[in-house]
Enzyme design. Structure first.
Site, PDB file in Angstrom:
ATOM      1  N   ARG A  60       2.132   9.351  28.079  1.00 12.91           N
ATOM      2  CA  ARG A  60       1.428   8.348  27.484  1.00 12.91           C
ATOM      3  C   ARG A  60       1.076   7.103  28.518  1.00 12.91           C
ATOM      4  O   ARG A  60       1.879   6.790  29.282  1.00 12.91           O
ATOM      5  CB  ARG A  60       1.746   7.810  26.366  1.00 12.91           C
ATOM      6  N   LYS A 200      -1.933  11.128  19.164  1.00 11.00           N
ATOM      7  CA  LYS A 200      -1.607   9.956  19.021  1.00 11.00           C
ATOM      8  C   LYS A 200      -2.510   9.038  18.508  1.00 11.00           C
ATOM      9  O   LYS A 200      -2.399   7.815  17.764  1.00 11.00           O
ATOM     10  CB  LYS A 200      -0.546   9.366  20.105  1.00 11.00           C
ATOM     11  N   HIS A 219       6.480   7.492  11.752  1.00 11.93           N
ATOM     12  CA  HIS A 219       6.477   8.276  13.042  1.00 11.93           C
ATOM     13  C   HIS A 219       7.778   9.004  12.833  1.00 11.93           C
ATOM     14  O   HIS A 219       8.875   8.707  13.088  1.00 11.93           O
ATOM     15  CB  HIS A 219       6.591   7.462  14.343  1.00 11.93           C
ATOM     16  N   SER A 239      10.430   9.730  20.768  1.00 13.43           N
ATOM     17  CA  SER A 239      10.477  10.647  21.610  1.00 13.43           C
ATOM     18  C   SER A 239      11.664  10.613  22.505  1.00 13.43           C
ATOM     19  O   SER A 239      12.229   9.931  22.892  1.00 13.43           O
ATOM     20  CB  SER A 239       9.278  10.814  22.481  1.00 13.43           C
ATOM     21  N   LYS A 243      13.954  14.214  16.934  1.00 15.72           N
ATOM     22  CA  LYS A 243      12.957  14.390  15.524  1.00 15.72           C
ATOM     23  C   LYS A 243      12.749  15.889  15.356  1.00 15.72           C
ATOM     24  O   LYS A 243      13.050  16.433  14.321  1.00 15.72           O
ATOM     25  CB  LYS A 243      11.819  13.683  15.691  1.00 15.72           C
ATOM     26  N   THR A 244      12.082  16.506  16.590  1.00 12.94           N
ATOM     27  CA  THR A 244      11.987  17.848  16.327  1.00 12.94           C
ATOM     28  C   THR A 244      12.936  18.815  16.243  1.00 12.94           C
ATOM     29  O   THR A 244      13.025  19.656  15.276  1.00 12.94           O
ATOM     30  CB  THR A 244      10.878  18.163  17.569  1.00 12.94           C
ATOM     31  N   ASP A 258       6.812  15.315  13.430  1.00 13.20           N
ATOM     32  CA  ASP A 258       6.355  13.891  14.176  1.00 13.20           C
ATOM     33  C   ASP A 258       5.778  12.939  13.369  1.00 13.20           C
ATOM     34  O   ASP A 258       6.223  11.766  13.662  1.00 13.20           O
ATOM     35  CB  ASP A 258       5.484  14.408  15.328  1.00 13.20           C
ATOM     36  N   ARG A 324       6.629  19.769  27.663  1.00 13.82           N
ATOM     37  CA  ARG A 324       6.511  20.084  26.259  1.00 13.82           C
ATOM     38  C   ARG A 324       6.024  21.395  26.017  1.00 13.82           C
ATOM     39  O   ARG A 324       5.272  21.973  27.092  1.00 13.82           O
ATOM     40  CB  ARG A 324       5.856  19.028  25.673  1.00 13.82           C
TER      41      ARG A 324
END
Length: 532
Positions: A60, A200, A219, A239, A243-244, A258, A324
């Site tokens: 990002r 996003k 988030h 990130s 989380k995933t 997410d 990713r």
């Protein structure tokens, strides 16, 4: 000329966008893969995955994000965190982008932000790249054919990577720009092929819109107990914090990985897919996610692969650490069909502590949970943003400051109220370093983290024996089945325990200094747990 997969009654021409060559509306996954290959945008990988690179931008661009300063949002945007753009500059940017797109092919996907139909928004994403269309089709919720026939966009995203902005003319910082105009319900993205900017942007929209409805945008990832969607859990984190990985538990149903909302009806996924990091992805530790990398249509970003066998190299980060894969939620066998679940019984705050100070699990009071939520301490992982090449300790309020248009206490107060109303148990989980700081210690074993979370979510820690952490004041369990006792007390994992004490005091000081900005806006109970 217009090619319609599903003939829309709401066209780009209706939105004032004319002069394009071909407009491909709502192409299927197979058709988008075909287009991407035909245009040379990627390579067909094993199992039909689409292998792409994102060029210069592999993460990002937070310094290139702007919110247009219009009267309707003047008093509600957190301007200290959201760079303003002048309306006239936005209009010039919009006009110049449309002129640049003349005679080009574009791909329009009509999608939904939010699995709860009572609060969802319709988003049209118009992309210059076919694979961006595939990416966002995976990541957002997809309306059925009947809904498409009546689809009208609430917001539109125009994404044109080949357009370079002019800072002097367009009021931005560089040739890259992500500009959100709430008044015109339009988002412009230019000069970046990093597809994550698309999703996003939708997240940022919902983060602004939902609080007015009493809904907490988060988030976070989420899952629930098999056969019992009322027994759910949410996992906040930036990130790289897990989380995933941690929400994709084969013993629980995945709601989403997410972004979610928490309403009086429960929680709901913002998305229809997952966007998982693949660096060092293991078929043993993360079998469900690993399997998606060889499924048809999965978008594989910035991974090195063998040109002959097309075998992916999960350890080669020469392009970026932030490689990713993007795939639809139903590629995970235990994923929720609805994207809905009850109010969470457990709230987990994930942090990646590069200092090696925090324990792998701690129980928080509601006031402590709000403190750590507002603090948002973690380490930015390599590649998630431009210029980040190694873990970098940082405070990102609400575990998602780059996507928070409103002031942090708006989200903090919503979370506090939801926790109190639903009597949720709160935990802090450190997936970062143990035995020393980054460069000396080692990454927290994922097996231990999973065992700790299993114990927390099952309720087996409700009556466990705890110690009070001398630095942070939260409760840390003394014994957890399947976890090395030494891990639970990070000081004991350091060879030089005096060095641990110095590092801990340093981190406490960072917490205290960072939290000063929130003191005027918070209740006394949160102030009372402030550390330092």
């Amino acid at each position: 000329m217009t090619t319609n997969r599903v003939n829309p009654h709401f066209t780009l021409e209706d939105q004032g966008i004319t002069g394009l060559q071909n407009v491909y509306y709502n192409l299927s996954e197979a058709a988008l893969v075909e287009q991407a290959l035909k245009r040379g945008e990627g390579t067909l990988g094993q199992g039909g995955a689409l292998l792409v690179t994102t060029g210069e931008f592999t993460g990002r661009s937070p310094n290139d994000k702007f919110v247009v300063r219009t009267q309707d949002v003047e008093d509600t945007i957190w301007w200290e965190n959201n760079a303003p753009m002048d309306s006239d500059a936005f209009d010039r940017l919009h006009s110049d982008m449309l002129e640049h797109m003349q005679g080009k092919d574009v791909y329009a996907q009509d999608l939904i932000g939010g699995a709860d139909p009572s609060t969802s928004i319709n988003v049209r994403v118009v992309t210059e790249l076919a694979w961006h269309g595939l990416f966002i089709r995976h990541l957002m919720c997809r309306p059925n054919a009947d809904a498409l026939q009546e689809f009208v966009a609430d917001y539109t995203i125009l994404n044109c990577p080949s357009f370079q902005a002019d800072p002097a003319r367009h009021g931005c910082n560089s040739s890259t720009v992500i500009a959100l105009n709430f008044e015109k319900k339009l988002i412009l993205i230019a000069n970046t092929e990093y597809a994550g900017e698309n999703k996003k942007s939708v997240f940022t929209l919902l983060n602004y819109l939902l609080p007015d409805k009493g809904i907490m945008p988060m988030h976070c990832s989420a899952n629930h107990k098999i056969g019992n969607p009322v027994d759910s859990a949410i996992f906040f984190g930036l990130s790289g914090t897990g989380k995933t990985t941690l929400s994709a538990d084969t013993d629980r149903v995945l709601v989403g990985d997410d972004e979610h909302g928490w309403s009086d009806r429960g929680i709901f996924n913002f998305e229809g897919g997952c966007y998982a990091k693949t660096i060092n992805l293991s078929p043993k530790a993360e079998p469900e996610i690993y399997a998606t990398t060889s499924k048809f249509g999965t978008v594989i970003e910035n991974m090195i692969f063998d040109p002959d066998t097309l075998e992916l190299d999960f350890e080669d980060s020469s392009l970026t650490e932030n490689m990713r894969c993007a795939y639809p939620l139903d590629y995970i066998s235990n994923a929720s069909d609805s994207g809905l679940a009850g109010a969470p019984k457990n709230v987990i705050l994930l942090t990646c502590d590069a200092f090696g100070v925090l324990p792998p699990l701690a129980r928080l009071t509601p006031a402590q949970a709000m403190y750590h939520f507002l603090s948002g301490f973690t380490s930015k992982m390599a590649g998630t943003e431009r210029g980040v090449t190694a873990p970098k300790p940082a405070f990102s309020t609400c575990f998602g400051a780059p996507f928070m248009p409103r002031r942090p206490e708006v989200y903090g107060n919503l979370l506090r109220d939801k926790i109190a109303k639903h009597d949720a148990t709160c935990w802090l989980v450190n997936t970062g370093w143990t035995g020393g700081a980054y460069g000396t210690g080692s990454r927290m074993p994922i097996k231990a983290t999973r065992a700790l979370l299993t114990a927390a979510l099952s309720g087996s820690l409700d009556h466990a024996e705890y110690r009070k952490d001398v630095h942070f004041g939260f409760d840390v369990p003394l014994l957890v089945e399947g976890v090395d006792d030494r891990l639970l007390n990070p000081r004991q994992t350091w060879q030089d325990q005096n060095a641990y004490d110095v590092q801990a005091e340093k981190l406490v000081g960072m917490f205290s200094a960072n939290f000063e900005q929130y003191v005027p806006y918070i209740d006394d109970d949160v102030k009372s747990v402030a550390i330092g």
